[in-house]
Design a protein around this motif. Structure first.
Motif, PDB file in Angstrom:
ATOM      1  N   LEU A 166       0.877  -1.395   0.057  1.00 52.01           N
ATOM      2  CA  LEU A 166      -0.003   0.239   0.439  1.00 52.01           C
ATOM      3  C   LEU A 166       1.145   1.340  -0.067  1.00 52.01           C
ATOM      4  CD1 LEU A 166      -2.743  -0.842   3.010  1.00 52.01           C
ATOM      5  CD2 LEU A 166      -3.233  -0.857  -0.210  1.00 52.01           C
ATOM      6  N   GLY A 167       0.659   2.041  -0.794  1.00 46.96           N
ATOM      7  CA  GLY A 167       1.573   3.673  -0.817  1.00 46.96           C
ATOM      8  C   GLY A 167       2.060   3.489  -2.004  1.00 46.96           C
ATOM      9  N   TRP A 168       1.817   2.281  -3.089  1.00 47.12           N
ATOM     10  CA  TRP A 168       2.488   2.538  -4.706  1.00 47.12           C
ATOM     11  C   TRP A 168       1.323   2.566  -5.121  1.00 47.12           C
ATOM     12  CZ3 TRP A 168       5.267   0.970  -0.209  1.00 47.12           C
ATOM     13  CH2 TRP A 168       6.929   1.521  -0.585  1.00 47.12           C
ATOM     14  N   GLY A 169       0.531   0.605  -5.037  1.00 46.96           N
ATOM     15  CA  GLY A 169      -0.875   0.599  -6.357  1.00 46.96           C
ATOM     16  C   GLY A 169      -1.445   1.865  -6.601  1.00 46.96           C
ATOM     17  N   ASN A 170      -1.527   2.864  -4.990  1.00 47.81           N
ATOM     18  CA  ASN A 170      -2.078   4.106  -5.312  1.00 47.81           C
ATOM     19  C   ASN A 170      -2.100   5.295  -5.800  1.00 47.81           C
ATOM     20  OD1 ASN A 170      -1.410   2.510  -2.083  1.00 47.81           O
ATOM     21  ND2 ASN A 170      -3.966   2.641  -1.890  1.00 47.81           N
TER      22      ASN A 170
END
Length: 752
Positions: free
Chosen positions: A404-408
């Motif tokens: 989380l934090g990347w794909g967002n």
């Protein structure tokens, strides 16, 4: 150009050998008739460069470009009318492996998208008499001996100019899988600035050239200055140890070198299938003389839109550092770094820097392409998730670490594009992709309404290792879910409203009902997840779980609404910064200074910006940085490299732009430029000032037109000048407020 799918050819030898470059040639014999137009349509599974009569066709590097090859492929359309001549023409194609099946990713994999490279072309010629002729790739095409002993992004190129490119056989038809989607290239990587040599360091057996700037690019060798049979080796690096030794440990498994065997032919050599991240090169095998080596920067072709100057040289240098960080890492996709065995399209790095990057350059087309890469990659994810790197390598799932934090990036980037460029088409186009991603998040949250599990958290936060972040990540990772739900619920409502406004004959009742249902579903989940977040991670006294800056910042940015609790959290956040200085990782760094401004601590925000200790931006600048570092302490205070290992690999890059997200603060706070309506149809001009910056000036070419701001401390006060292309509000540090139309405005206020 669906017709291209019929004409893919490949080398006659199907054996995969890493670093192979195949060369194909076709004779184009024209009559004496007058040619009116000649269009070349071309693509490849691999990376190609084409020549017509020994002249490069087009100006694109690494054509056809990096896409999710399992499903998607670009093609190029060239006008070659002026390059053709009556009679005999020689069309030549150099085909390398590139991202398609060359060695790529930090795992150093080969054949990621296929086993063999292939190329396809159609040359359509129209004559003045109304007739036409077509030349296509096929089995009559010659395969030539290749002077390339090796070519790849990580290791570089080994080129033997002594080898004659004689015919050695015929091409074979390609029988492998061809992507379903073909579309014309929308953005291309090109050669950019020339980078002159700034300093020459001569050693006993080698010469080091200093270009004075860390950048992504390539060197060119003037072979006319080399004796025949000379072997010139050029190694690349970002820093020197003790001003004499090229540091290459951080390249990991990448060699990042050019080996050139000089022959009788004296044309210049420029790499076709590699690029490097470097400031320095070291030459061995030949004495350096002026003009032997030159260098060019490379990056995706974008219009520059942002400028900034300051009397404070450190402040201006930091601006230039983030600017060069973007140029070095906007190469087809938003990469992490240009030098080591990675250079991948990291969604986390991309979303963190996206807003800053959109001020520096017009990035709409760049990110339009990247969002398409996300959509195609997501189709092969079994859970509908967005991978941490895009284009993804192939089918996959979420994995043990949820990232989380990347794909967002799937919500953050199109939302940014909406505000910066004034169109919702990217959000609309990404709607189904966002839904798939959010549904994956909801499934993983379950009854907790939170995703509980290991994550990298506020990546590379100072003083904390991977294990600590994995155990304390949740206030960071779950804040992104709250933001996703907010974006999606609002978007569903906006799309429902659009349908409602259509004429009855045009309205799609099924879509309208679905949008309304989506709005309800994601609004309810947003309330649940926000409530669960606050209950689990935020105490009544305003402390956030873990009591670290990243947790405070991400909770304030994405989760906590206006009210008493927010004020308590802000107060604790400010106290933490006052006590510890800057102590943020990849995600929260972007927001630390804006939140200090929100909390009414303008001087503290500038204190953090100007701090010369580690961690801090000026610490890097004072130690000679010309780009942004991956780690705050990439160089330790004693001058040695912080070559800390993550798992088993060195992880210290000196050109890694995530912490360059401070550029947002330059534009939106120091210059004070923000959109009040999407696309700057209405503009807020609200600069924040500090005498330590001296005179400041900057501009941004928005969709509404050019915005210019300058301010300077005078003897009597502070003078401001604004130029705005649209209706704007102007707010000055003394509280004065003006509503103005298009025009130029000057104000002076007293020093506070």
């Amino acid at each position: 150009m669906e017709e291209l799918k019929k004409h893919f050819i490949t080398a006659s030898n199907p054996e995969f050998i890493e670093g192979t470059v195949n060369i194909f040639a076709q004779q184009i014999i024209l009559s004496q008739k007058e040619v009116t137009t000649a269009q070349l349509y071309m693509t490849a599974l691999g990376v190609y460069e084409a020549e017509l009569n020994q002249e490069k066709i087009g100006d694109q590097l690494f054509a056809p470009g990096f896409t999710y090859y399992h499903r998607d492929l670009f093609y190029q359309n060239y006008d070659v009318t002026k390059q053709l001549k009556k009679g005999e023409n020689v069309f030549k194609v150099y085909l390398g492996q590139g991202w398609y099946n060359g060695r790529f990713t930090h795992e150093n994999k080969t054949q990621i998208y296929g086993n063999n490279t292939a190329v396809s072309w159609i040359l359509e010629i129209k004559y003045a008499d109304g007739t036409s002729e077509q030349f296509v790739s096929g089995t009559e095409v010659d395969e030539l001996a290749s002077p390339y002993k090796y070519a790849g992004f990580y290791d570089g190129e080994v080129y033997d100019a002594r080898i004659q490119q004689d015919a050695m056989g015929k091409a074979s038809m390609f029988t492998g899988k061809i992507p379903e989607c073909f579309s014309e290239t929308t953005i291309k990587v090109k050669l950019q600035e020339s980078m002159p040599v700034q300093k020459i360091i001569r050693k006993e057996n080698s010469t080091i050239l200093d270009f004075g700037q860390n950048f992504a690019g390539m060197i060119e060798i003037n072979a006319a200055l080399l004796d025949e049979n000379t072997t010139l080796t050029v190694k690349h690096g970002e820093i020197l140890i003790d001003d004499t030794t090229l540091y290459t440990e951080n390249l990991r498994k990448a060699k990042a070198e050019i080996v050139y065997f000089a022959g009788k032919r004296k044309e210049s050599y420029l790499p076709r299938f590699t690029y490097m991240g470097f400031r320095y090169v070291e030459l061995t095998g030949a004495q350096y003389i002026e003009g032997l080596i030159s260098a060019r920067a490379i990056y995706s072709d974008m219009q520059r839109t942002g400028h900034f100057t300051s009397d404070n040289p450190l402040i201006e240098r930091l601006f230039n550092n983030q600017f060069w960080g973007q140029k070095s890492n906007y190469v087809e996709v938003p990469t992490d770094c240009p030098q080591r065995d990675e250079r991948m399209g990291y969604t986390g790095d991309g979303q963190v820097f996206a807003l800053t990057g959109s001020y520096n350059y017009d990035t709409e087309v760049f990110f339009e392409k990247f969002l398409k890469d996300i959509r195609y990659s997501q189709l092969d994810n079994e859970e509908g998730y967005v991978a941490p790197t895009v284009p993804a390598g192939g089918p996959g799932g979420i994995g043990f670490i949820n990232m989380l934090g990347w794909g967002n990036a799937v919500t953050i980037i199109p939302e940014m594009l909406y505000w910066q460029y004034g169109t919702d088409k990217h959000l609309v186009r990404q709607y189904d992709s966002i839904k798939k991603f959010v549904e994956a998040e909801i499934r993983r949250m379950g009854d907790h309404d939170l995703w509980l599990g290991p994550n990298l958290g506020d990546w590379l936060m100072p003083g904390k290792d991977l294990e600590w972040m994995a155990k304390n990540n949740e206030p960071i990772s779950n804040s992104f879910i709250v933001h996703d739900l907010e974006v999606l619920s609002k978007l569903a409502g906006q799309l429902a409203d659009k349908e409602q406004l259509l004429k009855k004959s045009e309205k799609d009742e099924t879509a309208y009902s679905q949008y309304l249902a989506d709005q309800e579903r994601y609004s309810v989940q947003l309330q649940k997840t926000r409530a669960a977040y606050i209950e689990k991670y935020i105490n009544d006294n305003g402390t956030v779980s873990g009591d670290y800056q990243g947790a405070y910042i991400m909770a304030l940015k994405y989760v906590i609404p206006e009210g008493k609790l927010r004020q308590k959290v802000l107060k604790n956040f400010v106290a933490n910064v006052e006590e510890n200085g800057l102590n943020t990782g990849f995600f929260s760094t972007q927001f630390i200074l804006p939140l200090l401004i929100e909390a009414g601590n303008t001087q503290l925000a500038f204190d953090v910006l100007l701090n010369e200790d580690c961690p801090g931006w000026m610490y890097q600048v004072k130690r000679g940085a010309t780009t942004i570092w991956e780690r705050w302490d990439a160089l330790k205070e004693d001058g040695t490299v912080n070559d800390v290992k993550v798992v088993s690999d060195n992880m210290v890059s000196f050109n890694h732009y995530a912490f360059g997200s401070v550029g947002e603060f330059y534009y939106q706070y120091i210059l004070g430029m923000k959109p009040l309506l999407p696309g700057y149809q209405k503009i807020q001009l609200k600069p924040y000032v500090d005498p330590r910056l001296g005179k400041v000036a900057g501009s941004y070419l928005s969709r509404a037109g050019l915005i210019k701001v300058s301010w300077a401390y005078q003897e009597e006060g502070i003078e401001f000048e604004f130029e705005t292309p649209a209706a704007s509000t102007i707010e000055l540090p003394d509280g004065s407020y003006y509503e103005v139309e298009k025009g130029t405005y000057t104000y002076q206020i007293k020093r506070s």
